[in-house]
Write an enzyme that holds these catalytic residues in place. Sequence first.
Site, mmCIF file in Angstrom:
data_model
loop_
_atom_site.group_PDB
_atom_site.id
_atom_site.type_symbol
_atom_site.label_atom_id
_atom_site.label_comp_id
_atom_site.label_asym_id
_atom_site.label_seq_id
_atom_site.Cartn_x
_atom_site.Cartn_y
_atom_site.Cartn_z
ATOM 1 N N GLY A 1 -55.654 79.886 22.613
ATOM 2 C CA GLY A 1 -56.438 79.462 21.465
ATOM 3 C C GLY A 1 -56.729 77.973 21.530
ATOM 4 N N GLN B 1 -59.451 69.601 18.877
ATOM 5 C CA GLN B 1 -58.749 69.367 20.151
ATOM 6 C C GLN B 1 -59.683 68.959 21.280
ATOM 7 O OE1 GLN B 1 -56.470 73.288 19.870
ATOM 8 N NE2 GLN B 1 -55.026 71.969 20.927
ATOM 9 N N CYS C 1 -48.913 74.075 22.317
ATOM 10 C CA CYS C 1 -50.219 73.595 21.886
ATOM 11 C C CYS C 1 -50.818 72.793 23.039
ATOM 12 C CB CYS C 1 -50.059 72.702 20.654
ATOM 13 S SG CYS C 1 -51.615 71.997 20.069
ATOM 14 N N LEU C 2 -52.096 73.030 23.345
ATOM 15 C CA LEU C 2 -52.715 72.334 24.481
ATOM 16 C C LEU C 2 -52.807 70.828 24.249
ATOM 17 C CD1 LEU C 2 -55.512 74.894 25.493
ATOM 18 C CD2 LEU C 2 -53.338 74.469 26.657
ATOM 19 N N HIS D 1 -51.813 78.861 13.623
ATOM 20 C CA HIS D 1 -51.764 77.605 14.381
ATOM 21 C C HIS D 1 -53.157 76.977 14.467
ATOM 22 C CE1 HIS D 1 -50.136 75.117 17.879
ATOM 23 N NE2 HIS D 1 -51.446 74.936 17.985
ATOM 24 N N GLU D 2 -54.169 77.801 14.797
ATOM 25 C CA GLU D 2 -55.530 77.260 14.979
ATOM 26 C C GLU D 2 -56.151 76.850 13.643
ATOM 27 O OE1 GLU D 2 -56.120 76.438 17.830
ATOM 28 O OE2 GLU D 2 -54.783 77.760 18.922
ATOM 29 N N HIS E 1 -55.021 73.517 12.660
ATOM 30 C CA HIS E 1 -55.743 72.426 13.340
ATOM 31 C C HIS E 1 -56.964 71.991 12.534
ATOM 32 C CE1 HIS E 1 -53.927 71.501 17.189
ATOM 33 N NE2 HIS E 1 -53.832 72.760 17.522
HETATM 34 ZN ZN LIG Z 1 -52.656 73.618 18.929
#
Ligand SMILES: [Zn+2]
Length: 169
Positions: free
Chosen positions: A45, A50, A92-93, A134-135, A138
């Site tokens: 995701g 991001q 998380c990226l 989570h997304e 963000h």
């Molecule tokens: Zn993340």
Amino acid sequence: MILKIVKYPEPVLSQPGEPVTEFNAELRKLVADMFETTYANQGIGLAAPQVGVSKRVTVIDLSMGKDPKDRLALINPEIIFSQGKQYEEEGCLSFPEIREKVSRHAKVRIRAQDEHGKWFEKDGEEILSRCMQHEIDHLDGMLFIFRMSALKRDMSLRKIRKMQRAGTW
Ligand SMILES: [Zn+2]
């Protein structure tokens, strides 16, 4: 096109994203690029902040590009129902190498628009539920380290500072 993923503490990660009002070719290009960027980074995701775009856009694909049915583009998403608790490891990226357990709702139902502006609802359980939460976090400028216990957050922040000093962050 593979986009550059920004890392914590880039300010855009802590800002709430702007709602999307135009469902045009530019939005569809962003969504396509975000999927490509997610796959290139072995993620499941990614949220627009991001990649430095402060908009309420996120993509999720638990199959990591293997099953087109799993491709989920969520525009202006919101959680309309939640139930239960789960406590599992998350990454998380924007936080490479940081993985910690985070408390989330076990199940959620979300409402979102697709990349053409059509509203739909979708239920998530287990990993999908966690990924949706989570997304969507963000898009509100909320990062998963702030969902961790204070102890795990401090440990993660120390690890990040160490990597920053070593020039590997
Ligand atoms: Zn993340």
